[in-house]
Design an enzyme around this catalytic site. Sequence first.
Site, PDB file in Angstrom:
ATOM      1  N   ARG A 282      26.701 -20.171  29.154  1.00  0.00           N
ATOM      2  CA  ARG A 282      26.579 -19.688  27.576  1.00  0.00           C
ATOM      3  C   ARG A 282      27.412 -18.526  27.551  1.00  0.00           C
ATOM      4  O   ARG A 282      26.888 -17.309  28.302  1.00  0.00           O
ATOM      5  CB  ARG A 282      24.908 -19.596  27.115  1.00  0.00           C
ATOM      6  CG  ARG A 282      24.785 -18.806  25.830  1.00  0.00           C
ATOM      7  CD  ARG A 282      23.425 -18.696  25.473  1.00  0.00           C
ATOM      8  NE  ARG A 282      22.470 -18.378  26.500  1.00  0.00           N
ATOM      9  CZ  ARG A 282      22.089 -17.262  26.728  1.00  0.00           C
ATOM     10  NH1 ARG A 282      22.862 -16.090  26.417  1.00  0.00           N
ATOM     11  NH2 ARG A 282      21.359 -16.915  27.896  1.00  0.00           N
ATOM     12  N   HIS A 286      21.964 -15.300  23.770  1.00  0.00           N
ATOM     13  CA  HIS A 286      21.184 -16.119  23.698  1.00  0.00           C
ATOM     14  C   HIS A 286      21.148 -16.488  21.918  1.00  0.00           C
ATOM     15  O   HIS A 286      21.082 -17.618  21.667  1.00  0.00           O
ATOM     16  CB  HIS A 286      19.527 -15.720  23.961  1.00  0.00           C
ATOM     17  CG  HIS A 286      18.695 -16.955  23.655  1.00  0.00           C
ATOM     18  ND1 HIS A 286      18.699 -18.194  24.104  1.00  0.00           N
ATOM     19  CD2 HIS A 286      17.553 -16.922  22.748  1.00  0.00           C
ATOM     20  CE1 HIS A 286      17.906 -18.800  23.667  1.00  0.00           C
ATOM     21  NE2 HIS A 286      17.130 -18.164  22.851  1.00  0.00           N
ATOM     22  N   TYR A 295      20.114  -8.717  31.611  1.00  0.00           N
ATOM     23  CA  TYR A 295      19.772  -9.805  32.542  1.00  0.00           C
ATOM     24  C   TYR A 295      21.099 -10.508  33.183  1.00  0.00           C
ATOM     25  O   TYR A 295      21.021 -11.022  34.194  1.00  0.00           O
ATOM     26  CB  TYR A 295      18.935 -11.183  32.080  1.00  0.00           C
ATOM     27  CG  TYR A 295      19.428 -11.739  30.709  1.00  0.00           C
ATOM     28  CD1 TYR A 295      20.314 -12.852  31.059  1.00  0.00           C
ATOM     29  CD2 TYR A 295      18.943 -11.351  29.483  1.00  0.00           C
ATOM     30  CE1 TYR A 295      20.565 -13.487  29.884  1.00  0.00           C
ATOM     31  CE2 TYR A 295      19.555 -11.962  28.458  1.00  0.00           C
ATOM     32  CZ  TYR A 295      20.405 -12.962  28.686  1.00  0.00           C
ATOM     33  OH  TYR A 295      20.845 -13.680  27.482  1.00  0.00           O
TER      34      TYR A 295
END
Length: 388
Positions: A282, A286, A295
């Site tokens: 990705r 998100h 992260y």
Amino acid sequence: MTTTPQAARRASPRKRRPATPAAPDPSAGLMPQAEPVRLLNSDGTALPSRPDYPEPPVEALREMYRRMVVGRRFDAQATALTKQGRLAVYPSSRGQEACQVGGVLALRDDDWVFPTYRESMALTARGIDPVEVLTLLRGDWHCGYDPTAVRTAPQCTPLATQCVHAAGLAYGESYQGRDTVAFVYIGDGATSEGDFHEGVNFAAVFKAPVVFFVQNNRYAISVPLSRQTAAPSLAYKGVGYGVPSEQVDGNDPVAVLAVLNRAVAHARAGKGPYLVEAHTYRMEPHTNADDQTRYRDAEEVEAWRDRDPIARLESYLRAREVLDDAAVAEIAEEAEAYAAGLRERMNTKPTVDPLSLFEHVYAQPTPQLVEQREQVRAELAATQEEDA
């Protein structure tokens, strides 16, 4: 000289007992390849052909390229609409175009798709009106399109619940003698949910024609794959349920379509479910509300840009001489027109009735729901009086 029976037995050659046949391997036909299936290098050059995964027709690959380009432009436009306040939220699938489009192209129009919240690109590639696709993400209480008419379930926000829905629908279709396939898009995080395991197990026991397609994009929101499973890959999760499984390079469009074609054919032939894990990434956060810098670092994201599925397929099709500058420009122009049409139509504010929030919650509204509805009705009336 007399020979005793004991001596005769000692002198005669011993008869060798027949070898015990080896027990059948219970995992035969179930295990995925040790490495993800790959038919193109990262630069788009072809790898040696494989008899187990024949290359899809070049016409299908050219159509895949077109839908991927249009899909990426749609994705970028939807992201921009979120920043403008036209959408409440939007989960981008940039970087996962081969998976999004490949799943759709492997199916017939009468098959069923069970998407997650991230499959907006897949739904537009299936031919669903983009405004209807984005209706749910505008904050409406319904999904915007007619699921029965387009054979596509509403986009699913709870993780993995669509696995159970797909297994049930596929079993029902099979029970009635139809060869319909149910295709389930799920993320890597969904494989940690109970509904995933229940859906796969049910489909395996009843040989329901389901393809479980796991897009392993490395993160369940911010949780890396290493914190979700200790399995060699997510594809091995199917083996424990007796489900044939495979893993594929999810940024290799040719391999994705080849593997999914085989999985769908397996399910349609009445052989039961199939599980495919696509290794992809990705590229965007998100959702628009996510801070991805918490992260993962920029170097990791940048490294995946070299595996871009659209550039990879474009290079391959140019080498095959079925794509040239004129065709690339024509498809890009189509993508821009698609985005402009979406932008124009989304600039119109939808007409909504706040009281409709209370419809279809219960067959008989509860006293608490009736009380809440009347509170909202009173607030709306008071607002209208103030504006008058």
